[in-house]
Design a protein around this motif. Structure first.
Motif, PDB file in Angstrom:
ATOM      1  N   GLY A  59      70.813  71.272  32.099  1.00 24.06           N
ATOM      2  CA  GLY A  59      70.752  72.455  31.262  1.00 24.06           C
ATOM      3  C   GLY A  59      69.378  73.079  31.157  1.00 24.06           C
ATOM      4  O   GLY A  59      69.024  73.652  30.116  1.00 24.06           O
ATOM      5  N   TRP A  60      68.605  73.015  32.234  1.00 21.43           N
ATOM      6  CA  TRP A  60      67.258  73.582  32.203  1.00 21.43           C
ATOM      7  C   TRP A  60      67.321  75.104  32.268  1.00 21.43           C
ATOM      8  O   TRP A  60      68.342  75.693  32.657  1.00 21.43           O
ATOM      9  CB  TRP A  60      66.426  73.035  33.364  1.00 21.43           C
ATOM     10  CG  TRP A  60      66.142  71.563  33.240  1.00 21.43           C
ATOM     11  CD1 TRP A  60      66.142  70.821  32.102  1.00 21.43           C
ATOM     12  CD2 TRP A  60      65.839  70.656  34.307  1.00 21.43           C
ATOM     13  NE1 TRP A  60      65.843  69.495  32.374  1.00 21.43           N
ATOM     14  CE2 TRP A  60      65.650  69.370  33.713  1.00 21.43           C
ATOM     15  CE3 TRP A  60      65.691  70.792  35.683  1.00 21.43           C
ATOM     16  CZ2 TRP A  60      65.332  68.242  34.466  1.00 21.43           C
ATOM     17  CZ3 TRP A  60      65.376  69.669  36.431  1.00 21.43           C
ATOM     18  CH2 TRP A  60      65.188  68.410  35.828  1.00 21.43           C
ATOM     19  N   THR A  61      66.225  75.743  31.935  1.00 24.74           N
ATOM     20  CA  THR A  61      66.164  77.196  31.949  1.00 24.74           C
ATOM     21  C   THR A  61      65.789  77.717  33.335  1.00 24.74           C
ATOM     22  O   THR A  61      65.304  76.963  34.181  1.00 24.74           O
ATOM     23  CB  THR A  61      65.125  77.714  30.940  1.00 24.74           C
ATOM     24  OG1 THR A  61      63.841  77.179  31.291  1.00 24.74           O
ATOM     25  CG2 THR A  61      65.484  77.281  29.526  1.00 24.74           C
ATOM     26  N   GLY A  62      65.993  79.000  33.549  1.00 25.96           N
ATOM     27  CA  GLY A  62      65.634  79.608  34.826  1.00 25.96           C
ATOM     28  C   GLY A  62      66.737  79.462  35.864  1.00 25.96           C
ATOM     29  O   GLY A  62      67.863  79.047  35.570  1.00 25.96           O
ATOM     30  N   SER A  63      66.399  79.803  37.097  1.00 29.24           N
ATOM     31  CA  SER A  63      67.361  79.814  38.198  1.00 29.24           C
ATOM     32  C   SER A  63      67.529  78.414  38.804  1.00 29.24           C
ATOM     33  O   SER A  63      66.556  77.822  39.292  1.00 29.24           O
ATOM     34  CB  SER A  63      66.889  80.785  39.285  1.00 29.24           C
ATOM     35  OG  SER A  63      67.598  80.593  40.478  1.00 29.24           O
ATOM     36  N   ALA A  64      68.760  77.916  38.777  1.00 29.44           N
ATOM     37  CA  ALA A  64      69.035  76.620  39.397  1.00 29.44           C
ATOM     38  C   ALA A  64      68.842  76.694  40.903  1.00 29.44           C
ATOM     39  O   ALA A  64      68.301  75.770  41.528  1.00 29.44           O
ATOM     40  CB  ALA A  64      70.451  76.160  39.065  1.00 29.44           C
ATOM     41  N   ASP A  65      69.258  77.813  41.492  1.00 30.48           N
ATOM     42  CA  ASP A  65      69.106  77.983  42.936  1.00 30.48           C
ATOM     43  C   ASP A  65      67.631  78.012  43.333  1.00 30.48           C
ATOM     44  O   ASP A  65      67.213  77.374  44.303  1.00 30.48           O
ATOM     45  CB  ASP A  65      69.801  79.274  43.368  1.00 30.48           C
ATOM     46  CG  ASP A  65      69.675  79.525  44.857  1.00 30.48           C
ATOM     47  OD1 ASP A  65      70.321  78.811  45.635  1.00 30.48           O
ATOM     48  OD2 ASP A  65      68.921  80.438  45.240  1.00 30.48           O
ATOM     49  N   GLY A  66      66.838  78.764  42.588  1.00 32.25           N
ATOM     50  CA  GLY A  66      65.409  78.831  42.876  1.00 32.25           C
ATOM     51  C   GLY A  66      64.725  77.493  42.700  1.00 32.25           C
ATOM     52  O   GLY A  66      63.865  77.103  43.508  1.00 32.25           O
ATOM     53  N   TYR A  67      65.101  76.759  41.645  1.00 33.46           N
ATOM     54  CA  TYR A  67      64.527  75.435  41.414  1.00 33.46           C
ATOM     55  C   TYR A  67      64.881  74.493  42.559  1.00 33.46           C
ATOM     56  O   TYR A  67      64.028  73.752  43.064  1.00 33.46           O
ATOM     57  CB  TYR A  67      65.045  74.853  40.098  1.00 33.46           C
ATOM     58  CG  TYR A  67      64.592  73.436  39.841  1.00 33.46           C
ATOM     59  CD1 TYR A  67      63.365  73.179  39.257  1.00 33.46           C
ATOM     60  CD2 TYR A  67      65.393  72.352  40.212  1.00 33.46           C
ATOM     61  CE1 TYR A  67      62.934  71.876  39.035  1.00 33.46           C
ATOM     62  CE2 TYR A  67      64.978  71.053  39.996  1.00 33.46           C
ATOM     63  CZ  TYR A  67      63.748  70.816  39.404  1.00 33.46           C
ATOM     64  OH  TYR A  67      63.325  69.526  39.204  1.00 33.46           O
ATOM     65  N   GLY A  68      66.149  74.526  42.985  1.00 38.12           N
ATOM     66  CA  GLY A  68      66.584  73.627  44.054  1.00 38.12           C
ATOM     67  C   GLY A  68      65.833  73.862  45.341  1.00 38.12           C
ATOM     68  O   GLY A  68      65.362  72.912  45.983  1.00 38.12           O
ATOM     69  N   SER A  69      65.685  75.135  45.731  1.00 37.83           N
ATOM     70  CA  SER A  69      64.979  75.446  46.973  1.00 37.83           C
ATOM     71  C   SER A  69      63.498  75.078  46.880  1.00 37.83           C
ATOM     72  O   SER A  69      62.923  74.527  47.827  1.00 37.83           O
ATOM     73  CB  SER A  69      65.117  76.942  47.298  1.00 37.83           C
ATOM     74  OG  SER A  69      66.463  77.263  47.569  1.00 37.83           O
ATOM     75  N   ALA A  70      62.875  75.378  45.739  1.00 40.38           N
ATOM     76  CA  ALA A  70      61.451  75.095  45.582  1.00 40.38           C
ATOM     77  C   ALA A  70      61.187  73.589  45.581  1.00 40.38           C
ATOM     78  O   ALA A  70      60.228  73.109  46.212  1.00 40.38           O
ATOM     79  CB  ALA A  70      60.931  75.734  44.294  1.00 40.38           C
ATOM     80  N   ALA A  71      62.027  72.837  44.876  1.00 44.46           N
ATOM     81  CA  ALA A  71      61.827  71.386  44.809  1.00 44.46           C
ATOM     82  C   ALA A  71      62.010  70.751  46.184  1.00 44.46           C
ATOM     83  O   ALA A  71      61.227  69.874  46.589  1.00 44.46           O
ATOM     84  CB  ALA A  71      62.805  70.772  43.806  1.00 44.46           C
ATOM     85  N   ALA A  72      63.028  71.196  46.919  1.00 48.96           N
ATOM     86  CA  ALA A  72      63.258  70.651  48.263  1.00 48.96           C
ATOM     87  C   ALA A  72      62.112  71.028  49.202  1.00 48.96           C
ATOM     88  O   ALA A  72      61.685  70.214  50.032  1.00 48.96           O
ATOM     89  CB  ALA A  72      64.589  71.162  48.811  1.00 48.96           C
ATOM     90  N   LEU A  73      61.625  72.244  49.093  1.00 51.83           N
ATOM     91  CA  LEU A  73      60.503  72.675  49.921  1.00 51.83           C
ATOM     92  C   LEU A  73      59.280  71.794  49.682  1.00 51.83           C
ATOM     93  O   LEU A  73      58.612  71.357  50.623  1.00 51.83           O
ATOM     94  CB  LEU A  73      60.169  74.137  49.618  1.00 51.83           C
ATOM     95  CG  LEU A  73      58.997  74.748  50.380  1.00 51.83           C
ATOM     96  CD1 LEU A  73      59.301  74.807  51.870  1.00 51.83           C
ATOM     97  CD2 LEU A  73      58.695  76.145  49.848  1.00 51.83           C
ATOM     98  N   LEU A  74      58.997  71.500  48.419  1.00 51.68           N
ATOM     99  CA  LEU A  74      57.856  70.649  48.093  1.00 51.68           C
ATOM    100  C   LEU A  74      58.046  69.235  48.622  1.00 51.68           C
ATOM    101  O   LEU A  74      57.098  68.620  49.135  1.00 51.68           O
ATOM    102  CB  LEU A  74      57.647  70.630  46.571  1.00 51.68           C
ATOM    103  CG  LEU A  74      57.101  71.927  45.968  1.00 51.68           C
ATOM    104  CD1 LEU A  74      57.176  71.883  44.446  1.00 51.68           C
ATOM    105  CD2 LEU A  74      55.668  72.160  46.418  1.00 51.68           C
TER     106      LEU A  74
END
Length: 367
Positions: A124-139
């Motif tokens: 239930g975090w804030t912001g875009s789940a899609d954006g978070y997923g891509s950014a975390a995987a990229l890192l």
């Protein structure tokens, strides 16, 4: 295979300590890295090992004409570490590839960016789940690239200076080739309509060479041979074997990307069709199909919402064009060229036998 997995596990144990010291929140990074590096076919690692063994074997293992007085080579631990570093690099490349291709699955499980996306939603975090997923995987992909370098350097610890320099140069060349090949692959998906029709097939072949053939087979072989202080003739012979085999390897992969069984490949049926891959297979089919059928392929290819009926329609058109049979002939011919080069190579007989068997394995696989 067991030695490589053990080396990866011990390396990851060391990284776990580092991650824990930074923050307990990094447990998800630790778990994701371990999942990516558990199992797999280890083709690149195996080619690296047999490139090393092709040079490092001694005495009557060599055929007449081989260099029997090659310098002493680092031990098994060194090549296992270098081969394991290749696996970490490969894992990083897969993470980045799945982000670029918007792939939902990898080996039958949610791809890494989808897993991070699900984590965001579940908590239930804030912001875009899609954006978070891509950014975390990229890192995480970037982190794996750094880890790959670290383990690679550990593997060079026992190598002679010239061998270590040659191995570093090959590793750098391989990384450059695959990154540029990835860009060219993406470029073809987006720019093909503006290219002359006569160039599309050769451009697709260039993608194969740089994105996969060199990186999957040729460079791992050359890397292993370089680590063992292989002569110019030995490394060149292994390249002559590795490049056509690498092309055949990727052509098989392209067939599986269109016709593979999802239960075996771990990816949805026709995944390459949804992603819009402009492969040699697709370009051959377009050349052979009548205008109306070719236009239908162009219209549907690359639509992420393709349903099962549309996938079947594209599969049928590609198969009926005769492109599949032609790809099978090209694969067979490349394997012939590769094994012919191997027959004359100044390398250990045991390595020649294993590489011949491995060539069959990588080009006849179903996943």
């Amino acid at each position: 295979m067991d030695l490589i997995q053990n080396r990866l596990d011990s390396f990851l144990d060391e990284r776990t300590v580092e991650l824990t010291e930074v923050s307990p929140d990094l447990d998800v990074i630790d778990a994701a890295a371990r999942g990516l590096l558990s199992g797999g076919k280890r083709f690149r690692a195996r080619f690296c090992y047999w490139g090393w063994q092709a040079v490092s074997a001694r005495g009557d293992e060599f055929d007449l004409g081989a260099e029997l007085d090659a310098p002493a080579t680092p031990g098994l631990d060194g090549v296992v570490a270098v081969a394991a570093a290749l696996e970490i690099f490969h894992a990083a490349a897969l993470v980045h590839d799945d982000i670029m291709d918007r792939s939902d699955l990898r080996r039958g499980e949610p791809s890494l960016h989808r897993r991070f996306e699900a984590l965001h939603r579940d908590r239930g975090w804030t912001g875009s789940a899609d954006g978070y997923g891509s950014a975390a995987a990229l890192l995480l992909g970037d982190l794996l690239l750094g880890w790959s370098d670290g383990l690679f350097e550990q593997g060079l610890a026992g190598a002679e200076r010239a061998a270590a320099a040659a191995a570093r140069a090959e590793f750098a060349r391989m990384r450059t080739d695959v990154m540029l090949g990835q860009y060219l692959d993406m470029l073809e998906e987006h720019s093909w309509r503006g290219r002359p029709e006569a160039e599309l097939l050769s451009r697709a072949h260039r993608v194969i060479v740089y994105k996969s053939a060199k990186y999957s087979v040729e460079s791992p072989l050359a890397l292993g041979a370089s680590l063992a202080s292989g002569s110019l003739a030995q490394v060149a012979a292994l390249r002559e074997f590795g490049l056509p085999l690498g092309v055949a390897f990727q052509l098989r992969d392209d067939l599986l990307g269109v016709f593979g069984d999802p239960a075996v490949t771990g990816k949805p049926a026709g995944d390459d069709l949804r992603e819009g891959k402009r492969t040699v297979l697709v370009n051959l089919a377009r050349q052979k199909l009548p205008g109306s059928a070719s236009r239908l392929v162009d219209e549907l290819l690359g639509d992420p919402a393709l349903d099962a009926e549309q996938i079947l329609m594209l599969q049928t058109a590609i198969r009926d064009s005769g492109a599949v049979d032609q790809i099978e002939r090209i694969i067979a011919r490349n394997v012939e060229v590769a094994t012919a080069a191997l027959a004359e190579a100044p390398i250990a007989r045991s390595a020649r036998d294993e590489l011949t068997a491995l060539a069959d394995t990588v080009t006849r696989r179903d996943s």
